[in-house]
Design an enzyme around this catalytic site. Structure first.
Site, short mmCIF file in Angstrom:
data_model
loop_
_atom_site.label_atom_id
_atom_site.label_comp_id
_atom_site.label_asym_id
_atom_site.label_seq_id
_atom_site.Cartn_x
_atom_site.Cartn_y
_atom_site.Cartn_z
CE LYS A 231 -6.54 0.04 1.50
NZ LYS A 231 -7.10 -0.46 2.76
CD GLU B 104 -2.79 1.30 2.41
OE1 GLU B 104 -3.68 2.17 2.42
OE2 GLU B 104 -2.60 0.50 3.35
#
Length: 295
Positions: A213, A176
């Site tokens: 992400k 992420e």
């Protein structure tokens, strides 16, 4: 790695629920839920209250595998139980929802326009505990504030280095590298980030699979080429500070991008709502995010 769970993440329709607010963000999550800071006097009471909130969400009939593929948990939540089962086991056995674990220790101070992850000194211990508790995969967050090539390279280097270690352990990593949605240079940062990710993907062996992400991109479908890479199982989007309505509108314009929302998922829920009202609001929220995810 559980092949049934992997197949669900590869081919299932739905989105990932992020229920992983950690120590620093838990008071804000509770306040949004209607629990004031004077309602608890120490960290243990705070975590008990947030687990009660998460339990209420997970046990709701609205929270089901027709809409939700996976759920990301905080380490404290992984160690707790729901109806006598560890949270990850409850998610999979009772809900058919794939459990993930947030493993980062928060963000370091800003350097070169970015915030790297703080060192995860006990990474092996965390991963062993995750395997013991039947966790499928992990998630770890970094933060990009400016389009600084050196800083963004440091972010991606760190994410892929740790992600590779996680994959070797038999867990499934979600990387992420969040881009600040309030940055005046968001699109420039996204261009540098994508180039770095594409470069790093070429270094992975054929067996290594990851998820990404990311912040919803400024340019619609900007990450479509990443989705075609054989190492990428899914690209998911965080809400990043957008309201649910804003996030859903932006998400729905991006083919193949699915949600992994936290605050936008639970923004209208309140501790004082009746079960009927709570379940109705959660159901509406989940259905809206699902529709934006599957287009």
């Amino acid at each position: 790695m559980n092949k049934i769970q992997l197949n669900r993440m590869l081919r299932g329709d739905g989105f990932i629920a992020a229920l992983d607010q950690s120590g620093g963000s838990t008071p804000k999550a509770l306040l949004q839920y209607g629990v004031k800071e004077n309602s608890y006097s120490n960290e243990e009471e705070m975590f008990r209250l947030v687990h009660e909130m998460r339990t209420r969400i997970i046990k709701s009939p609205a929270f089901n595998s027709d809409y939700i593929l996976g759920a990301i948990l905080f380490e404290n939540t992984m160690q707790r139980t729901i109806d006598g089962k560890y949270t990850a086991d409850y998610l999979w056995e009772e809900k058919n929802i794939v459990p993930f674990l947030k493993i980062d220790k928060g963000l370091a101070e800003t350097q070169n326009g970015v915030q790297l992850m703080k060192p995860i000194d006990n990474l092996d211990d965390i991963l062993n505990a995750a395997l013991e508790k039947n966790i499928f995969g992990t998630k770890m967050r970094s933060f990009i504030k400016e389009p600084n090539p050196e800083g963004i390279k440091m972010i991606v280097d760190q994410q892929f280095e740790i992600g590779t270690k996680i994959a070797l352990k038999g867990l499934f990593p979600i990387l992420e590298p969040e881009v600040d949605i309030h940055s005046g240079y968001k699109e420039r940062a996204e261009n540098i980030l994508k180039d770095e990710i594409l470069s790093h993907l070429k270094t992975l062996d054929d067996e290594t699979k990851i998820m990404l992400k990311i912040s919803i991109p400024t340019e619609d479908n900007f990450y479509s080429d990443l989705m075609k890479d054989p190492h990428i199982v899914r690209v998911v989007a965080l809400s990043g500070g957008y309201s649910r309505e804003q996030a859903n509108a932006k998400l729905s314009r991006n083919r193949g991008l699915i949600a992994s929302f936290s605050r936008a998922l639970s923004e209208d829920l309140n501790i004082n709502q009746s079960e009927e009202e709570f379940n109705k609001i959660l159901s509406d929220s989940i259905e809206e995010i699902y529709k934006a995810s599957i287009k």
